[in-house]
Design a protein around this motif. Structure first.
Motif, PDB file in Angstrom:
ATOM      1  N   GLU A   1     -15.983  47.072  34.743  1.00 38.95           N
ATOM      2  CA  GLU A   1     -15.420  45.803  34.280  1.00 38.95           C
ATOM      3  C   GLU A   1     -15.776  45.578  32.810  1.00 38.95           C
ATOM      4  O   GLU A   1     -16.843  45.032  32.496  1.00 38.95           O
TER       5      GLU A   1
ATOM      6  N   HIS B   1     -22.822  42.034  38.189  1.00 38.21           N
ATOM      7  CA  HIS B   1     -21.672  41.467  37.475  1.00 38.21           C
ATOM      8  C   HIS B   1     -22.104  41.057  36.063  1.00 38.21           C
ATOM      9  O   HIS B   1     -23.225  40.590  35.859  1.00 38.21           O
TER      10      HIS B   1
ATOM     11  N   GLY C   1      -9.951  35.513  38.462  1.00 36.41           N
ATOM     12  CA  GLY C   1      -9.007  34.398  38.417  1.00 36.41           C
ATOM     13  C   GLY C   1      -7.859  34.494  39.413  1.00 36.41           C
ATOM     14  O   GLY C   1      -7.566  33.521  40.136  1.00 36.41           O
TER      15      GLY C   1
ATOM     16  N   GLY D   1     -11.657  37.548  32.426  1.00 36.38           N
ATOM     17  CA  GLY D   1     -11.268  36.148  32.242  1.00 36.38           C
ATOM     18  C   GLY D   1     -10.606  35.867  30.901  1.00 36.38           C
ATOM     19  O   GLY D   1     -10.421  34.718  30.518  1.00 36.38           O
TER      20      GLY D   1
ATOM     21  N   LYS E   1     -16.427  33.656  42.222  1.00 38.25           N
ATOM     22  CA  LYS E   1     -17.399  33.075  41.267  1.00 38.25           C
ATOM     23  C   LYS E   1     -17.799  31.670  41.724  1.00 38.25           C
ATOM     24  O   LYS E   1     -17.794  31.395  42.919  1.00 38.25           O
TER      25      LYS E   1
ATOM     26  N   SER F   1      -9.066  40.835  34.281  1.00 35.37           N
ATOM     27  CA  SER F   1      -7.708  40.316  34.118  1.00 35.37           C
ATOM     28  C   SER F   1      -6.652  41.121  34.877  1.00 35.37           C
ATOM     29  O   SER F   1      -5.545  41.321  34.385  1.00 35.37           O
TER      30      SER F   1
HETATM   31  P1  PGA Z   1     -10.940  38.174  35.998  1.00 36.72           P
HETATM   32  O1  PGA Z   1     -12.442  38.450  36.515  1.00 36.72           O
HETATM   33  O2  PGA Z   1     -10.024  38.863  36.971  1.00 36.72           O
HETATM   34  O3  PGA Z   1     -10.795  36.693  36.026  1.00 36.72           O
HETATM   35  O4  PGA Z   1     -10.847  38.758  34.633  1.00 36.72           O
HETATM   36  C1  PGA Z   1     -12.815  39.701  37.006  1.00 36.72           C
HETATM   37  C2  PGA Z   1     -14.267  39.680  37.417  1.00 36.72           C
HETATM   38  O5  PGA Z   1     -15.082  39.008  36.782  1.00 36.72           O
HETATM   39  O6  PGA Z   1     -14.651  40.347  38.398  1.00 36.72           O
END
Ligand code: PGA
Length: 250
Positions: free
Chosen positions: A167, A95, A235, A173, A12, A213
């Protein structure tokens, strides 16, 4: 049918060039032999140096998005042609953050998909329902719509370049992961949906990865599900040890 297993790190809008170089060095120290294709998606400004730094490794550098034209008066944008010219062969598209903050629509994503394929790029195509959709039990129809509107115009042969990434927005997140049951249920639904439009053989060959996550503590269970072919990691991809602990969950 042996499907490609993939763990991709979506950085990101994190890591300047110095932080990028540092993290890549750490990743090179962690990566010995892996049982899956490992990818990272740094910011646009770090792509070229990342490609150079990783040229002798098996880690692939991918972009987080791209524009739907090859060139033109689109201030601030980066095209598939430009990405290809520096050796980036894969792009993430759709995304949920692009859909939400940059108002990317099904039609816009369809154009981007077409342009990426025209430039012989692979695509990690993301989609996912919001919490309200799941609460109102609309999640299957939301997902069908996201997939069919942007991808079902494709020819069968185009699908060799497509990876699907489920997702759920409520799990990105937030620390809240979909349960392995919920993930398997949705991945199986997606595969069946693609099989109905095309055929079973094609659907069985498409990799479907999960994002939201994913952490070292839950990756193994999620990746053990029959229709889960890997993960898109946000993350936890910003720390080399966590990322490789997830990669090594295969
Ligand atoms: P995350 O993000 O692992 O921080 O939840 C996943 C993503 O947005 O691809």
């Amino acid at each position: 049918m042996l499907r490609k297993k993939i763990v991709a790190g979506n950085w990101k809008m994190n890591n300047d060039i110095h932080e990028t170089n540092g993290l890549i060095k750490d990743l090179l120290n962690e990566s010995n032999s892996t049982n899956c294709q490992v990818m990272i998606a740094p910011s646009f400004i770090s792509l070229q140096s990342s490609v150079t730094m990783l040229s002798d490794s098996k880690i692939e550098v991918v972009s987080q998005t791209m524009h739907h034209e090859n060139n033109g008066a689109y201030t601030g944008e980066v095209s598939a042609k430009m990405l290809s010219s520096i050796g980036v062969k894969t792009t993430i598209l759709g995304h949920s953050e692009r859909r939400e903050y940059f108002k990317e629509t099904h039609d816009m994503l369809k154009l981007k998909v077409n342009k990426a394929l025209e430039n012989s790029m692979d695509i990690i195509f993301c989609f996912g329902e919001e919490l309200k959709d799941r609460k109102s039990e609309n999640h299957f129809s939301v997902i069908s719509n996201q997939i069919s509107e942007s991808l079902f115009h494709l020819k069968k042969s185009d699908w060799t370049n497509i990876v699907l990434a489920y997702e759920p927005v409520w799990a990105i997140g937030t620390g809240e992961t979909a349960s392995s049951y919920q993930v398997q249920e949705m991945h199986n639904f997606i595969r069946t949906f693609v099989a109905k439009k095309y055929n079973t053989q094609l659907a069985e060959s498409v990799s479907i990865i999960y994002g939201g996550s994913v952490k070292p503590g839950n990756a193994k269970e999620i990746f053990s599900m029959q229709d889960v072919d890997g993960g898109l990691i946000g993350g936890a991809a910003l720390n080399s040890k966590d990322f490789f602990s997830i990669v090594n969950s295969f």
